[in-house]
Write a protein that holds these residues in place. Structure first.
Motif, PDB file in Angstrom:
ATOM      1  N   LEU B 122      14.284   7.424   3.207  1.00  0.00           N
ATOM      2  CA  LEU B 122      13.775   8.713   3.696  1.00  0.00           C
ATOM      3  C   LEU B 122      12.416   9.030   3.069  1.00  0.00           C
ATOM      4  CD1 LEU B 122      17.027  10.874   3.699  1.00  0.00           C
ATOM      5  CD2 LEU B 122      15.506  10.393   5.629  1.00  0.00           C
ATOM      6  N   LEU B 123      12.314   8.726   1.771  1.00  0.00           N
ATOM      7  CA  LEU B 123      11.031   9.074   1.109  1.00  0.00           C
ATOM      8  C   LEU B 123       9.924   8.138   1.566  1.00  0.00           C
ATOM      9  CD1 LEU B 123      12.029   9.946  -2.567  1.00  0.00           C
ATOM     10  CD2 LEU B 123      11.450  11.455  -0.666  1.00  0.00           C
ATOM     11  N   VAL B 124      10.256   6.883   1.619  1.00  0.00           N
ATOM     12  CA  VAL B 124       9.178   5.894   1.848  1.00  0.00           C
ATOM     13  C   VAL B 124       8.637   5.995   3.267  1.00  0.00           C
ATOM     14  CG1 VAL B 124       8.813   3.426   2.178  1.00  0.00           C
ATOM     15  CG2 VAL B 124       9.916   4.264   0.083  1.00  0.00           C
ATOM     16  N   PRO B 126       8.340   8.328   5.649  1.00  0.00           N
ATOM     17  CA  PRO B 126       7.296   9.337   5.974  1.00  0.00           C
ATOM     18  C   PRO B 126       5.963   9.027   5.254  1.00  0.00           C
ATOM     19  CG  PRO B 126       9.351  10.344   5.249  1.00  0.00           C
ATOM     20  CD  PRO B 126       9.501   8.865   5.019  1.00  0.00           C
ATOM     21  N   ILE B 127       6.128   8.582   3.949  1.00  0.00           N
ATOM     22  CA  ILE B 127       4.860   8.312   3.214  1.00  0.00           C
ATOM     23  C   ILE B 127       4.155   7.122   3.875  1.00  0.00           C
ATOM     24  CG2 ILE B 127       3.915   7.667   0.953  1.00  0.00           C
ATOM     25  CD1 ILE B 127       6.434   9.041  -0.269  1.00  0.00           C
ATOM     26  N   GLY B 128       5.037   6.177   4.334  1.00  0.00           N
ATOM     27  CA  GLY B 128       4.476   5.018   5.041  1.00  0.00           C
ATOM     28  C   GLY B 128       3.650   5.516   6.225  1.00  0.00           C
ATOM     29  N   VAL B 130       2.256   8.268   6.494  1.00  0.00           N
ATOM     30  CA  VAL B 130       0.997   8.894   6.011  1.00  0.00           C
ATOM     31  C   VAL B 130      -0.067   7.799   5.795  1.00  0.00           C
ATOM     32  CG1 VAL B 130      -0.026   9.898   3.949  1.00  0.00           C
ATOM     33  CG2 VAL B 130       2.089  10.892   4.935  1.00  0.00           C
ATOM     34  N   ILE B 131       0.445   6.701   5.216  1.00  0.00           N
ATOM     35  CA  ILE B 131      -0.537   5.624   4.924  1.00  0.00           C
ATOM     36  C   ILE B 131      -1.174   5.153   6.235  1.00  0.00           C
ATOM     37  CG2 ILE B 131      -0.736   3.225   4.151  1.00  0.00           C
ATOM     38  CD1 ILE B 131       1.524   3.955   2.120  1.00  0.00           C
TER      39      ILE B 131
ATOM     40  N   ASN D   2      -5.311   2.487  -0.538  1.00  0.00           N
ATOM     41  CA  ASN D   2      -4.837   3.853  -0.205  1.00  0.00           C
ATOM     42  C   ASN D   2      -3.957   4.393  -1.330  1.00  0.00           C
ATOM     43  OD1 ASN D   2      -3.410   6.000   0.826  1.00  0.00           O
ATOM     44  ND2 ASN D   2      -3.667   5.210   2.930  1.00  0.00           N
ATOM     45  N   SER D   4      -1.645   6.365  -1.375  1.00  0.00           N
ATOM     46  CA  SER D   4      -0.217   6.611  -1.030  1.00  0.00           C
ATOM     47  C   SER D   4       0.675   5.467  -1.500  1.00  0.00           C
ATOM     48  CB  SER D   4      -0.084   6.754   0.495  1.00  0.00           C
ATOM     49  OG  SER D   4      -1.068   7.681   0.925  1.00  0.00           O
TER      50      SER D   4
END
Lengths: 698, 277, 528, 99
Positions: B122-124, B126-128, B130-131, D2, D4
């Motif tokens: 779940l965390l990764v 969404p951040i993925g 974002v990247i 990046n 992130s």
């Protein structure tokens, strides 16, 4: 008010007395202030009804004392009930005096009424406004007209005679004062019933009469049979009262008032629809059947014989049981308009005649036989009033005559029972005529009257009814006529059986040994009233019927009886037929019970015919009531009690237990291990992140 | 001043974009493996050391991200102080105790892994996400113009001074708390010297001091019981030297609180009053 | 005389007396009794004077007083009396002195097997609770602020809870606490639903009038959308249906009735339950006219079921107090039917029925209490042929029974016939079914009378049972007198109740169905 | 490169720490895993500080470290007291506070 007076309750005396005087003083005040009744009795003539005018003159002059009729016995009852032990010595005399005074007032009013012209013999006296709620204006008022005058005389006259008789009959009973109190209460309620000017007041009298009969049937309370009989009587009366109550409500819903003048006027003026009118009539009939012990609701009357004999004479022979006939007569405009309802009345009358006669022949208990004879005689009255305008007056005539001779018979049987120290089984009697000559004569006269020997009253009234039944015309006329004739025959049979078993034949009792009987003539205080009643039962019929005196007297209330209508059978033929049938009944009984020896013990059911067995079980009326109503009722109550404790209450306790169980299970999640708590935290975190993502993307 | 220069130097070296990526892709797996190792290590001390390596990687990452002050604080405070404290406690609690990895709670392992993977996923992702859409970092050059430490200090003592004071209070409380938790109230009364002498003679035990261990030159001399002047041996004297330094049998057996090893040897009177850590 | 603060006085006197009596030490039990008796008699006289000062013709609330209590929410201590509440206050203030006199030595009376039950149950506390209960009752009927009504609605439960809990039959501790807790929880649940509805009302009034208010008069003018109205109606209705037990919510009544002391039972059934039916006619119908006519058929169905259910269960009971409790379930069926037949006759009949039921069932409970005090057991089997030993008690028992089965000439007949006639004009079938119910009424009363009073004496030791003592006669006499007086001449009571009920129904848009074939308009149409 | 990625790394480290807390029974190891989670959080803070270009993130990380220090002190003291009384540092043995 069955407050047993042996224990004095001074304070309640004072309080109840004050509220009584308050009620009566209120009623006096309208009298003294304005002789004219407060609510103006508008008079409205009915367009096409000939001479049947409904509208009452105001009570003035001596009529202003009409309420006295009612209050005297009521006062007597209250004084005796609340007086307690002090009134024991003279209690019975006060009771009789109250009844006699009421009779005197009744006579005075009657002669005053006779003095008036034919049209204004309907005098209404307004007492006070009872239940004033917007459209529902019910005033307590009294109506003294031809019909109620006749009833007042019957009630107070026969009542007083029975009071005198009871002085002797109840001489040794510890509860004598209470007995006279209840008798006075009964007189007051019966007078309220007949004098009411409003169906609701009639209903009040109706139920109070039911109450006093309940109290008097269970007078000997220690006997369980008496208590059950009293309850049974009250329940069955109540079933009838439901019909009457519904009728009154229907009247209010359609006419907006329950006064006689409004309702009967509307009925006569044909404003009420035919359907509603029939419904009202049928409901009134249900009430009448309940009270008069007619076909569907006759099971309680024979059981009511548990009460002391004077009661059986007064209530269950002369007055209360005839209330049903009074109701139908009073509501004659309604019944005249509805042909359907009258046919039902006639059918019920005919059926009851047959039931009464058949069962009457099977019983050995003298009072039971007389009770069933009453049932069948009232069947005749229902038959008469059911025939329409022609029959109302005849029904009332037979009612009055019956009042005399049936009361005489009951008092006679009472004196026999008294003499044979409370033995009621006729098979234990025999040959009493020489030992009790006066009772024999008076009983004999009553007996001859009831079987319809020509000069006596029974002949006139019953013959006229049979004639009217035939005059109804068509097959139904014949059918009714024949049943009436058959009834007359069987009546002659069982009455003769009763008379012979009791007074003639050889003695089936012994004056020695442990069940020794010493029959002796009753004291004059008992034989006096019996003699008077005997005289009444001889002349009453003739007085009423010959020359149509009663019919003309009641015409303004009950409408003209069409005397001149075509006769299906000429009166002479009818009379001959009746006499023939009666003689046949007499001969049958004479052969069976006088010539052949009578067994001391009745033959067991196996040896007697099917009909007799059925008759011994009241034609299975009681068993029918039990199986259809009582048994299922008991099961239903037992089931509902179970349902309530397990079902409804179970639901409540169930939710409580459920919540307890749930919390028990939730408790298990606290395992004590830190790591399982951490796990749930992580789970929570995951959910939060999921929610956040959903919200953000959603 | 020197620290500041040093910090800036370290920052420049690693901040060139390619250099940064390179160091990141080298050190990131190391950090993850170290973390996994720490979790899965049977022996706690190995775990501690792996954690230290993890902290070093993190320190480097701080330096990469223009946070030299934090990098050094990480190394000095976190790794230096806290990890050492851990090791110290490990020493007290039993360095060589290796836990059995058998799971006792029903369904705990499965649930933990599932939830862990779910959480990470779940965390990764969404951040993925974002990247992919390539957020650009604003970079701290503007904020760090007078030097990272000066900037932090300026912020710390202007906007966050209240937080700073509260945190200092927190530290004091922590210290006091640790003392309270560590303190053991003396249960028995303070044994005065008179009392000790009285006990020495009252019990009828050994009064004279125990002869020194190395009475005989032979290596197993320490194990032989001492001979008594009148013949026979004095069991008390055969006190062997301790085998190895105070090993404490693993989890929870034996009273190693007092350090003495009860092999039939009554507690030497007055040898030590409940020495404890 | 209308400005004289009757209601506040009627409220404060028992409350203050309750505090005083509670402080009285246990030893001085009789002193506590005397104070309580004096105070309750004064209270009753005051109520009588208020009734005389009340002018039936004037519409709206009389003796009204209004002081703002919690300003922020617009809650005010506002009291006022109309026909319905005044009559019920009169009933309450009448029954309490009778209860005080009746339970004079019931609390510290010897337990049935003779051993005196001393000390454990404090007499002053019992009488303090009675006074507190009276204050609560007067308050709940007098309140014209819905919130104040709710406060008193809940406040009444507490004294009743203690009365049942600690002053019931000595030996049955477990059942007593079970009954007390069940009663409390049941009523509280109802109370909560009502609280939700009260708050709903406040919210509706807030967005319609700007500032929220709880004042009953203003709330009546609100036109609430039918949907919301139905919800609020249900909130109120369930609370009142639990309080005056209608069919499905009644299971607490028999337990509470059986386990509470005689005095408690009389007040519980005589007055406390009337709050439910009073609420129906005072709050449900005027506040939610459309909803009440929408739900009327449902309520009527419940009422008729209640009539038959209560009657049949009463026939099947062996415990006398439970039996009387079930009979009042049947009577409440009649009252609810009268209220929701929505005709002025039925409504007036329903209110009269509340008063009459209070008297007749009160007398029944008194008599049963006397019997239980004499023979110790509530089971019907322990009594047979008691009429031979206690004739006056049997006589009073019969009067109470006859009043309960609505014999004409006694009080209940007037109200029962009004209810049935009123219902008949609007719902014919229903009235017919209900009228058949009066036969069941006769059965359960006379069957009970037969089992306990007639037949041979149950056992020789019952021979020694005493008849009514002078004190007991003084307790019974006024109730018997009232039962007879209200049966013969109910006009004064009707004149007070009728205008209010007629106004309530006409405001809610229900007029009486006109007779189909009116004979002469002059006599029937005149609304006097 | 990046920034992130650092966030992903921090997330992984955090999850490893969390799973470590759930799986290991030795109190000290659990405690170390908590420290690991804290550091993962610090890494995210520093990364966001860099992304947003303000130093607040770093100051936040600084405060986290201080609090972590205080927490370690107290945590270990507690572990020791438990150890002294119960001779075991296993988290599962401390399970008296339950239903």
């Amino acid at each position: 008010m069955a407050v047993h007076p042996t224990a004095t309750c001074q304070t309640s005396t004072f309080l109840v007395a004050t509220c009584l005087t308050a009620a009566s003083s209120m009623s006096i005040s309208p009298l003294t202030t304005s002789s004219v009744t407060t609510s103006p009795m508008t008079r409205y003539a009915m367009p096409h009804e000939v001479g049947h005018e409904v509208g009452y003159a105001a009570a003035s002059g001596v009529f202003s004392a009409t309420w006295l009729l009612l209050v005297l016995p009521l006062a007597g009852a209250l004084i005796l009930l609340l007086g307690g032990r002090r009134t024991d010595r003279w209690g019975h005399l006060l009771g009789t005096a109250a009844s006699a005074a009421s009779f005197v007032v009744g006579l005075v009013l009657f002669f005053e009424l006779r003095g008036r012209g034919a049209e204004d013999r309907q005098v209404a006296q307004h007492l006070f406004s009872w239940i004033p709620v917007n459209g529902f204006q019910v005033d307590a008022g009294l109506l003294f007209d031809q019909l109620s005058a006749v009833f007042v005389l019957l009630i107070t006259g026969v009542g007083t005679l029975i009071h005198v008789y009871s002085i002797g009959y109840m001489a040794h009973d510890p509860g004598r004062r209470r007995f006279f109190a209840y008798m006075n209460l009964f007189l007051a309620s019966m007078l309220l019933l007949v004098l009411g000017d409003n169906f609701l007041v009639l209903y009040a009298g109706w139920e109070l009469v039911g109450l006093s009969s309940f109290l008097l049937i269970k007078f000997w309370e220690y006997k369980p049979a008496a208590a059950t009989a009293a309850n049974k009587a009250f329940y069955m009366n109540r079933v009838g009262d439901v019909g009457l109550a519904l009728a009154i409500m229907l009247m209010f819903a359609t006419v907006g008032s329950t006064n006689y003048d409004s309702v009967l006027g509307a009925a006569a003026a044909d404003i009420i629809g035919y359907g509603t009118l029939t419904a009202i009539a049928l409901l009134l009939l249900l009430g009448a059947c309940g009270k008069s012990g007619q076909f569907p609701l006759q099971a309680w009357l024979p059981d009511a014989m548990e009460g002391p004999t004077p009661i059986s004479a007064l209530i269950h022979a002369a007055t209360m049981v005839t209330a049903g006939v009074y109701l139908i007569a009073r509501a004659s405009p309604i019944f005249t308009e509805t042909q359907a309802a009258r046919t039902v009345v006639v059918i019920i009358g005919a059926v009851t005649i047959v039931i009464g006669c058949v069962i009457g022949c099977a019983y050995d208990d003298i009072k039971k036989v007389l009770a069933y004879s009453t049932v069948s005689q009232i069947g005749y009255m229902f038959l008469a009033v059911g025939l329409g305008p022609a029959g109302y007056a005849l029904g009332i005539a037979h009612l009055l005559a019956h009042g005399f001779f049936k009361a005489g018979l009951f008092l006679g049987s009472g004196s026999v029972i008294h003499a044979m120290d409370d033995e009621q089984d006729m098979r234990k009697y025999g040959g009493l005529w020489r030992l009790m000559p006066v009772t024999w004569v008076t009983f004999g006269l009553g007996y001859l009257a009831i079987i319809g020997l020509p000069p006596l009253s029974g002949f006139f009234t019953k013959d006229k009814i049979i004639e009217a039944a035939f005059d109804k015309g068509g097959t139904s006329g014949y059918l009714l006529g024949l049943t009436a004739l058959l009834g007359a025959g069987i009546t002659a049979f069982y009455m003769t059986r009763l008379f012979l078993l009791t007074f003639h034949g050889e003695r089936r009792w012994s004056s020695s040994g442990e069940r020794a009987k010493h029959p002796h003539e009753s004291p004059t205080v008992m034989t006096g009233p019996m003699a008077l009643l005997a005289v009444g039962s001889v002349f009453a019929g003739g007085l009423f019927i010959v020359g149509g005196t009663l019919q003309d007297w009641l015409a303004p209330v009950l409408g003209e009886s069409h005397e001149e209508g075509a006769h299906t059978l000429s009166p002479a033929v009818v009379t001959a037929l009746t006499l023939l049938v009666a003689a046949g009944g007499f001969a049958g009984a004479y052969l069976r019970y006088q010539v052949r020896p009578v067994e001391a013990v009745a033959r067991p059911d196996s040896e007697v015919g099917l009909v007799t067995v059925a008759a011994r079980h009241d034609l299975y009326a009681n068993t029918f009531n039990e199986t259809v109503f009582m048994r299922p009722g008991q099961y239903l109550t037992r089931f509902l009690v179970w349902l309530d404790t397990v079902g409804v209450d179970g639901l409540v306790r169930g939710t409580a237990a459920g919540i307890g169980g749930l919390s028990g299970r939730l408790r298990r999640t606290q395992t004590g291990f830190v790591r399982s708590y951490a796990l749930s935290m992580l789970g929570g975190a995951v959910l939060v992140v999921v929610a956040a993502l959903l919200v953000r993307t959603g | 001043m020197s620290a500041q220069i040093l910090a800036q130097a370290a920052g420049e070296i690693t901040r060139t974009s390619t250099g940064e990526a390179a160091t990141f892709w080298v050190l990131a797996p190391v950090a993850v493996l170290a973390a996994l190792g720490m979790v899965l290590a049977r022996n706690a001390v190995h775990g501690a050391l792996l954690l230290v390596t993890n902290f070093f990687c993190l320190a480097v990452f701080y330096l990469l991200q223009d946070a030299p002050f934090l990098g050094f604080v990480q190394i000095v405070v976190y790794t230096g102080a806290i990890m050492v404290l851990f090791l110290f406690v490990l020493m007290l609690v039993g360095v060589d105790s290796s836990d059995s990895l058998v799971e006792t709670l029903r369904g705990q392992r499965v649930a933990a892994i599932v939830l862990g993977v779910g959480f990470a996923g779940l965390l990764v992702f969404p951040i993925g996400g974002v990247i992919n859409n390539g957020t650009t970092a604003a970079g701290l050059t503007a904020a760090n113009d007078g030097g990272n430490i000066q900037a932090i200090a300026r912020l710390l003592f202007t906007d966050y001074v209240l937080a700073f004071e509260i945190v200092s209070a927190l530290l004091i409380i922590a210290a006091v708390g640790a003392m309270i938790l560590g303190h053991r109230e003396r249960v028995d009364g303070k044994v005065t010297q008179r009392e000790m002498l009285r006990r020495r003679f009252a019990e009828g035990g050994r009064v004279t001091p125990i002869p020194g261990p190395a009475v005989y030159a032979r290596p197993e001399g320490t194990r032989l019981p001492a001979g008594l002047p009148g013949g026979g041996t004095d069991p008390g004297a055969g006190q062997g030297a301790r085998e190895g330094c105070g090993d404490i049998e693993g989890n929870g057996d034996g009273d190693n609180g007092a350090g003495a090893h009860a092999r039939g040897n009554p507690r030497p009177v007055g040898a030590g009053k409940g020495t404890d850590r | 005389m209308n400005s004289f603060p009757w209601l506040t006085l009627l409220l404060i006197i028992p409350a203050a007396a309750a505090v005083v009596v509670a402080v009285v030490p246990r030893r001085l039990g009789t002193l506590a009794k005397q104070i309580t008796l004096a105070v309750t008699l004064v209270e009753f006289v005051l109520a009588l004077l208020a009734t005389i000062a009340y002018e039936p013709a004037r519409a709206g609330f009389q003796f009204a007083q209004k002081y703002s209590w919690i300003k922020q929410f617009g809650i005010s201590y506002s009291v006022g009396a109309d026909g319905i509440s005044l009559v019920l206050i009169l009933l309450a203030t009448l029954l309490v002195p009778i209860v005080v006199l009746a339970s004079w030595d019931e609390v510290d009376a010897a337990s049935p097997d003779g051993t005196p039950v001393v000390g454990r149950r404090s007499v002053p506390a019992f009488f303090a609770l009675l006074l507190a209960l009276e204050a609560g009752m007067v308050g709940v009927f007098a309140a014209t602020d819905v919130f104040l009504f709710y406060v008193f609605f809940e406040a009444m439960l507490i004294p009743m809870y203690f009365l049942i809990g600690s002053y019931g039959p000595v030996k049955e501790q477990a059942q007593r606490s079970y009954a007390a807790v069940k009663f409390l929880l049941y009523s509280l649940l109802g109370g909560l639903l009502m609280l939700a509805a009260v708050i709903g009302l406040y919210v509706v009034s807030a967005d319609q009038l700007g500032t929220g208010t709880f004042d009953f008069a203003t709330l009546r003018q609100l036109d609430i959308t039918p949907g919301v109205q139905k919800l609020l109606f249900l909130g109120f209705f369930v609370a009142f249906a639990i309080k005056a037990p209608l069919f499905p919510f009644h299971t607490w009544l028999p337990d509470a009735g059986a386990q509470s002391p005689t005095g408690g039972a009389i007040l519980l059934v005589g007055v406390l339950d009337k709050v439910g039916t009073f609420g129906l006619i005072r709050y449900c119908i005027p506040l939610f006219p459309e909803a009440s006519s929408y739900f009327a058929p449902m309520v009527l169905a419940l009422a008729v079921i209640g009539i038959f259910y209560g009657a049949l269960l009463a026939i099947g009971q062996r415990d006398m107090k439970r039996l009387v409790a079930y009979t009042s379930l049947a009577h409440f069926g009649f009252i609810a039917m009268g209220t929701f037949a929505l005709t002025s006759q039925a409504g007036t009949g329903a209110v009269l029925y509340m008063v009459n039921h209070g008297l007749s069932t009160g007398l029944l409970f008194l008599v049963v209490g006397f019997l239980v005090a004499r023979r110790g057991s509530r089971d019907v089997g322990a009594y047979r042929g008691m009429a031979q030993v206690t004739p006056t008690l049997a006589g009073v028992f019969l009067i109470a029974g006859l009043s309960s089965l609505a014999l004409p000439g006694l009080n209940s007949f007037v109200s029962e016939f009004l209810v049935l006639a009123g219902t008949f004009t609007r719902y014919r079938a229903l009235a017919i079914v209900a009228t058949v119910g009066i036969v069941l009424a006769a059965i359960y009363i006379l069957y009970l009378y037969q089992r306990t009073m007639t037949g041979p004496l149950v056992s020789e030791d019952a021979r020694g049972v005493l008849d009514l003592s002078v004190r007991e006669k003084i307790v019974v006499a006024p109730v018997v007198a009232l039962i007879i007086a209200l049966g013969i001449y109910p006009k004064p009571l009707i004149d007070i109740v009728r205008p209010t009920v007629t106004a309530t129904f006409e405001d809610a848009g229900h007029t009486d169905p006109a007779p189909t074939a009116p004979v002469n308009a002059s006599q029937t149409g005149g609304h006097s | 490169m990046n920034p992130s990625n650092y966030l992903i790394l921090a997330a992984l480290l955090f999850t490893i720490g969390a799973v470590g807390v759930l799986l290991r029974r030795n109190a000290i190891v659990v405690f170390m895993c908590v420290e690991l989670m804290l550091n993962a959080a610090n890494l995210t803070l520093v990364t966001f500080s860099r992304i947003n270009g303000t130093l607040d993130g770093q100051i936040m990380a600084f405060f986290v470290m201080v609090v972590a220090a205080a927490e370690v002190v107290i945590g270990l003291a507690i572990i020791l007291t438990i150890f002294r009384t119960r001779r075991s540092a296993s988290v599962d043995d401390v399970n008296l506070l339950k239903y």
